[in-house]
Design a protein around this motif. Structure first.
Motif: not given
Length: 228
Positions: A18-22, A102-105, A109-118
């Motif tokens: 739900i959260t990541l889909g949003a 973990f904190q969702m924030d 942030a980790r997802l955004r970081a690896v997204s830049r390398r994906a």
């Protein structure tokens, strides 16, 4: 961006979906290790997020299976806090490690970081390499010939896997020595010739006149696939 979440906690998976889909992620899920590998093959995710303690295949085994054929970033999200678990996951090929809870924030942030390398999975690599009557499943670590399973030793598998990941390309002896023994400084006393000979006996129609596992004299070896 397509995100595969593999975890056997259904409540956590539902909350993340739900959260990541949003947040704009196209989320697909898996409840165990075997399903995670199957979903990765079917869906070709841009990012994989997985737990370590899953049924059937644990997270480290899943990472090994995926790293046999895909380069998408992998984030481990696990309740295991020991340094040994983190080292094992990172050595297997994970790109990041987040500890539960973990904190969702932080996770975003980790997802955004690896997204830049994906690299977007526009043309995904087929995890199954075929030549002659042979199929090499790089995800499942299974080799068949004429539909029957072929038993390979661990070293034979690593050699074949390395060649299969570079089809048509010259793989130098130094590169193979480093892949098999962790260094290219060991002296080659015929071990590579022995292993390639064993692979030919198991996989080639005519081992004395190989059509696929070729020797480049003085340089290395090359795996030739069938012509399209």
């Amino acid at each position: 961006m397509k995100l595969l979440i593999a975890d056997d906690d259904p409540q956590l998976v539902r909350a993340l979906r739900i959260t990541l889909g949003a947040q704009g992620y196209d989320v697909v899920t898996a409840a165990d290790g075997e399903e995670a590998v199957a979903q990765a093959v079917a869906q070709h995710p841009d990012i994989v997020m997985l737990d370590l303690g899953m049924p059937h295949l644990d997270g480290v085994e899943v990472i090994h299976a995926l790293r046999g054929w895909m380069t998408a970033p992998i984030i481990v999200v696990s309740g295991r806090t020991g340094s040994a678990d983190k080292v094992d996951a990172l050595d297997a090929g994970a790109d990041d490690y987040v500890t539960k809870p973990f904190q969702m924030d932080e996770l975003l942030a980790r997802l955004r970081a690896v997204s830049r390398r994906a690299q977007p999975a526009v043309t995904p690599t087929d995890p199954v390499v075929r030549f002659g009557a042979v199929e090499v499943d790089l995800a499942a670590h299974v080799v068949t010939r004429d539909g029957s399973a072929v038993h390979l030793t661990p070293t034979e598998w690593r050699m074949l896997e390395f060649l299969a990941r570079h089809p048509g390309a010259l793989v130098t002896r130094q590169a193979l020595l480093k892949e098999l023994w962790g260094t290219d400084q060991v002296s080659d006393t015929g071990y590579l010739r022995l292993y390639i000979s064993q692979l030919r006996k198991k996989l080639e129609r005519d081992p004395s006149s190989p059509a696929h596992l070729l020797t480049e004299s003085g340089m290395g070896y090359r795996l030739i696939l069938d012509a399209a």
